[in-house]
Design a protein around this motif. Structure first.
Motif, PDB file in Angstrom:
ATOM      1  N   THR A 234      13.952  16.237   8.259  1.00 50.37           N
ATOM      2  CA  THR A 234      15.608  15.393   8.207  1.00 50.37           C
ATOM      3  C   THR A 234      15.326  14.320   7.354  1.00 50.37           C
ATOM      4  OG1 THR A 234      14.780  14.170  10.101  1.00 50.37           O
ATOM      5  CG2 THR A 234      15.599  16.350  10.621  1.00 50.37           C
ATOM      6  N   ARG A 235      16.656  13.902   7.153  1.00 54.22           N
ATOM      7  CA  ARG A 235      16.756  12.699   6.244  1.00 54.22           C
ATOM      8  C   ARG A 235      16.130  11.106   7.123  1.00 54.22           C
ATOM      9  NH1 ARG A 235      23.117  13.150   3.798  1.00 54.22           N
ATOM     10  NH2 ARG A 235      22.606  14.948   2.491  1.00 54.22           N
ATOM     11  N   LYS A 236      16.192  11.272   8.257  1.00 51.42           N
ATOM     12  CA  LYS A 236      15.793  10.096   9.046  1.00 51.42           C
ATOM     13  C   LYS A 236      14.192   9.994   9.000  1.00 51.42           C
ATOM     14  CE  LYS A 236      19.378   8.888  12.490  1.00 51.42           C
ATOM     15  NZ  LYS A 236      19.631   9.113  13.968  1.00 51.42           N
ATOM     16  N   GLU A 237      13.628  11.161   8.958  1.00 51.95           N
ATOM     17  CA  GLU A 237      12.114  11.265   8.853  1.00 51.95           C
ATOM     18  C   GLU A 237      11.608  11.010   7.489  1.00 51.95           C
ATOM     19  OE1 GLU A 237      10.654  14.729  11.929  1.00 51.95           O
ATOM     20  OE2 GLU A 237      11.859  15.452  10.090  1.00 51.95           O
ATOM     21  N   ILE A 238      12.528  11.262   6.385  1.00 48.65           N
ATOM     22  CA  ILE A 238      12.162  11.136   5.198  1.00 48.65           C
ATOM     23  C   ILE A 238      12.534   9.541   4.720  1.00 48.65           C
ATOM     24  CG2 ILE A 238      13.002  11.238   2.794  1.00 48.65           C
ATOM     25  CD1 ILE A 238      13.643  14.174   3.255  1.00 48.65           C
ATOM     26  N   ASP A 239      13.481   8.991   5.486  1.00 53.18           N
ATOM     27  CA  ASP A 239      13.550   7.571   5.367  1.00 53.18           C
ATOM     28  C   ASP A 239      12.515   6.774   5.849  1.00 53.18           C
ATOM     29  OD1 ASP A 239      16.005   8.034   4.053  1.00 53.18           O
ATOM     30  OD2 ASP A 239      17.305   7.615   5.910  1.00 53.18           O
ATOM     31  N   SER A 240      12.092   7.267   7.000  1.00 54.59           N
ATOM     32  CA  SER A 240      10.807   6.527   7.752  1.00 54.59           C
ATOM     33  C   SER A 240       9.631   6.622   6.892  1.00 54.59           C
ATOM     34  CB  SER A 240      10.630   7.203   9.069  1.00 54.59           C
ATOM     35  OG  SER A 240       9.352   6.636   9.601  1.00 54.59           O
ATOM     36  N   ILE A 241       9.259   7.681   6.318  1.00 53.88           N
ATOM     37  CA  ILE A 241       8.194   8.016   5.374  1.00 53.88           C
ATOM     38  C   ILE A 241       8.314   7.013   4.200  1.00 53.88           C
ATOM     39  CG2 ILE A 241       7.090   9.611   3.900  1.00 53.88           C
ATOM     40  CD1 ILE A 241       7.866  11.881   5.675  1.00 53.88           C
ATOM     41  N   ASP A 242       9.350   6.886   3.825  1.00 53.71           N
ATOM     42  CA  ASP A 242       9.583   6.094   2.511  1.00 53.71           C
ATOM     43  C   ASP A 242       9.280   4.734   2.878  1.00 53.71           C
ATOM     44  OD1 ASP A 242      10.717   8.236   0.760  1.00 53.71           O
ATOM     45  OD2 ASP A 242      12.607   7.909   1.092  1.00 53.71           O
ATOM     46  N   GLY A 243       9.782   4.300   4.117  1.00 51.78           N
ATOM     47  CA  GLY A 243       9.459   2.911   4.444  1.00 51.78           C
ATOM     48  C   GLY A 243       7.968   2.774   4.695  1.00 51.78           C
ATOM     49  N   GLN A 244       7.428   3.817   5.089  1.00 51.30           N
ATOM     50  CA  GLN A 244       5.952   3.531   5.188  1.00 51.30           C
ATOM     51  C   GLN A 244       5.263   3.310   3.843  1.00 51.30           C
ATOM     52  OE1 GLN A 244       4.298   6.638   7.892  1.00 51.30           O
ATOM     53  NE2 GLN A 244       6.247   6.843   8.773  1.00 51.30           N
ATOM     54  N   ILE A 245       5.506   4.342   2.933  1.00 48.12           N
ATOM     55  CA  ILE A 245       5.042   4.096   1.741  1.00 48.12           C
ATOM     56  C   ILE A 245       5.141   2.690   0.883  1.00 48.12           C
ATOM     57  CG2 ILE A 245       5.466   4.889  -0.836  1.00 48.12           C
ATOM     58  CD1 ILE A 245       6.257   7.610   0.356  1.00 48.12           C
ATOM     59  N   VAL A 246       6.399   2.238   1.339  1.00 44.82           N
ATOM     60  CA  VAL A 246       6.763   0.726   0.702  1.00 44.82           C
ATOM     61  C   VAL A 246       5.699  -0.179   1.486  1.00 44.82           C
ATOM     62  CG1 VAL A 246       8.336  -1.237   0.614  1.00 44.82           C
ATOM     63  CG2 VAL A 246       8.850   1.179   0.130  1.00 44.82           C
TER      64      VAL A 246
ATOM     65  N   LEU B 286       2.731   0.354   2.708  1.00 44.28           N
ATOM     66  CA  LEU B 286       1.493   0.766   2.209  1.00 44.28           C
ATOM     67  C   LEU B 286       1.219   0.025   0.755  1.00 44.28           C
ATOM     68  CD1 LEU B 286       0.751   4.266   3.286  1.00 44.28           C
ATOM     69  CD2 LEU B 286      -0.292   2.147   3.924  1.00 44.28           C
ATOM     70  N   LEU B 287       2.385   0.069   0.004  1.00 42.04           N
ATOM     71  CA  LEU B 287       2.269  -0.675  -1.490  1.00 42.04           C
ATOM     72  C   LEU B 287       2.284  -2.087  -1.424  1.00 42.04           C
ATOM     73  CD1 LEU B 287       5.184   1.702  -3.252  1.00 42.04           C
ATOM     74  CD2 LEU B 287       2.641   1.912  -3.777  1.00 42.04           C
ATOM     75  N   ASP B 288       3.026  -2.624  -0.402  1.00 42.20           N
ATOM     76  CA  ASP B 288       2.708  -3.945  -0.211  1.00 42.20           C
ATOM     77  C   ASP B 288       1.283  -4.436   0.104  1.00 42.20           C
ATOM     78  OD1 ASP B 288       5.584  -4.775  -0.939  1.00 42.20           O
ATOM     79  OD2 ASP B 288       6.133  -4.833   1.142  1.00 42.20           O
ATOM     80  N   LYS B 289       0.948  -3.669   1.076  1.00 46.51           N
ATOM     81  CA  LYS B 289      -0.594  -3.900   1.716  1.00 46.51           C
ATOM     82  C   LYS B 289      -1.501  -3.847   0.485  1.00 46.51           C
ATOM     83  CE  LYS B 289      -3.976  -2.343   5.031  1.00 46.51           C
ATOM     84  NZ  LYS B 289      -4.025  -1.453   6.307  1.00 46.51           N
ATOM     85  N   ARG B 290      -1.226  -2.958  -0.574  1.00 45.59           N
ATOM     86  CA  ARG B 290      -2.067  -2.596  -1.783  1.00 45.59           C
ATOM     87  C   ARG B 290      -1.964  -3.750  -2.631  1.00 45.59           C
ATOM     88  NH1 ARG B 290      -3.309  -0.441  -6.884  1.00 45.59           N
ATOM     89  NH2 ARG B 290      -4.958   1.182  -6.778  1.00 45.59           N
ATOM     90  N   ALA B 291      -0.712  -3.947  -2.780  1.00 47.08           N
ATOM     91  CA  ALA B 291      -0.584  -5.460  -3.708  1.00 47.08           C
ATOM     92  C   ALA B 291      -1.058  -6.897  -3.098  1.00 47.08           C
ATOM     93  CB  ALA B 291       1.102  -5.525  -3.829  1.00 47.08           C
TER      94      ALA B 291
END
Length: 351
Positions: free
Chosen positions: A1-13, A15-20
């Motif tokens: 669903t779109r809400k699940e995809i939005d949640s995954i996108d938030g997790q990716i960001v 993780l990117l911040d953590k990597r940065a």
């Protein structure tokens, strides 16, 4: 669903911040040790580790995403300037973007000599220059520069070259076509079959060909899709290169020596005495120590008529035991031998 995809996108960001955050910590350590921002060996290792680990997301897509992540990570550590054979939207520009990502600063050079000069004078940190094409062979000017320069080869880039006919008029209205001589050569059969009456006009680059198509009536240029976007031209015929696997190899040049990755290539240049079997005796060391030679080409020294040097590529790192022994043996049969660089070996599929 779109809400699940939005949640995954938030997790990716997140993780990117953590990597940065981790990258900034490493940047501070590099600064203390006076280490450079760009580490081809480490980046090659990262891409190889993640390549093929995805079960659904395409491998090529994973590599493209991580290439940009690495590019952003570099920009967090400091600015990188990359000289390339210009102008903007040239195939060398595209290769440089492929290697360094969108976050580097790209500086166009008018000639291959200028690329080397800009890196030597620290105007640019690195340079990207074409070295060979699968259809048209070696770019001699790039090879010759290594006889004059102390710069090292620190990387290579294989890029599939797709030529498009760009214009603001219909195909049947095109009377003149502008492009670089190599582009014409790589599209010879298509042009003969489809545009036999068109006048072919040589210009300094494919990008200049695209620009010319905007300036002259009933004209077209042969160039890249990036050039089409830059000059707002339509692709009136796509992929007109004669060979579908048309690939160009580019070299990345710089001042630093590279580290072993386990999948490396070493480039050398050597000369041999004017004696029967001299080249054979020099190269015999590769067989003796099981070194795989992937390329050999000769070039005039330009110092004396009929004197040549040989450019050789082998698989492996210069400090590998078998290569070290082979090079030592070769010294007995060469006038001189010079290491141009050991660097991560890239895939030859151009993707």
């Amino acid at each position: 669903t779109r809400k699940e995809i939005d949640s995954i996108d938030g997790q990716i960001v997140k993780l990117l911040d953590k990597r940065a955050s981790k990258v900034k910590g490493i940047a501070a350590e590099k600064s203390k040790e006076h280490k450079g921002v760009f580490d081809p060996a480490r980046e090659a290792e990262v891409l190889r580790k993640i390549s093929g680990t995805s079960k659904i997301f395409p491998k090529q897509g994973v590599e493209a995403v991580f290439s940009e992540i690495l590019s952003v990570s570099r920009s967090l550590q400091g600015n990188i300037k990359v000289a390339f054979l210009g102008p903007d939207a040239s195939f060398t520009h595209m290769a440089a973007i492929k290697k360094f990502g969108q976050n580097a600063e790209f500086v166009p050079a008018d000639s291959i000599s200028e690329i080397f000069s800009m890196v030597e004078k620290d105007i640019a940190n690195f340079g990207v220059a074409p070295i060979e094409n699968s259809t048209e062979g070696t770019v001699n000017h790039t090879q010759d520069m290594f006889l004059e320069s102390q710069l090292n080869i620190i990387g290579e880039i294989y890029t599939n070259i797709h030529h498009h006919l760009l214009s603001n008029v219909r195909l049947v209205e095109v009377k003149k076509i502008y492009s670089h001589p190599q582009a014409f050569a790589q599209c010879r059969k298509w042009l003969s079959k489809n545009m036999p009456a068109a006048e072919l006009v040589h210009v300094s680059s494919t990008t200049k060909g695209a620009e010319s198509a905007t300036l002259y009536h009933s004209s077209a240029g042969i160039a890249s899709e990036l050039a089409a976007k830059k000059y707002n031209l339509k692709v009136v015929a796509e992929n007109i290169e004669d060979l579908g696997n048309n690939t160009t190899r580019f070299l990345v040049i710089g001042k630093a020596q590279q580290k072993r990755t386990g999948r490396d290539k070493t480039s050398i240049v050597l000369s041999v005495k004017h004696e029967a079997g001299a080249l054979f005796r020099a190269l015999e060391a590769f067989k003796k120590y099981n070194v795989n030679m992937t390329k050999i080409e000769s070039r005039p020294t330009k110092l004396k008529n009929w004197e040549y040097v040989f450019f050789v590529d082998v698989q492996g790192f210069v400090e590998d035991d078998n290569i070290r022994k082979a090079l030592k043996d070769m010294e007995q049969h060469t006038g001189f031998i010079s290491i141009l660089g050991s660097y991560p070996e890239e895939s030859t599929n151009g993707k």
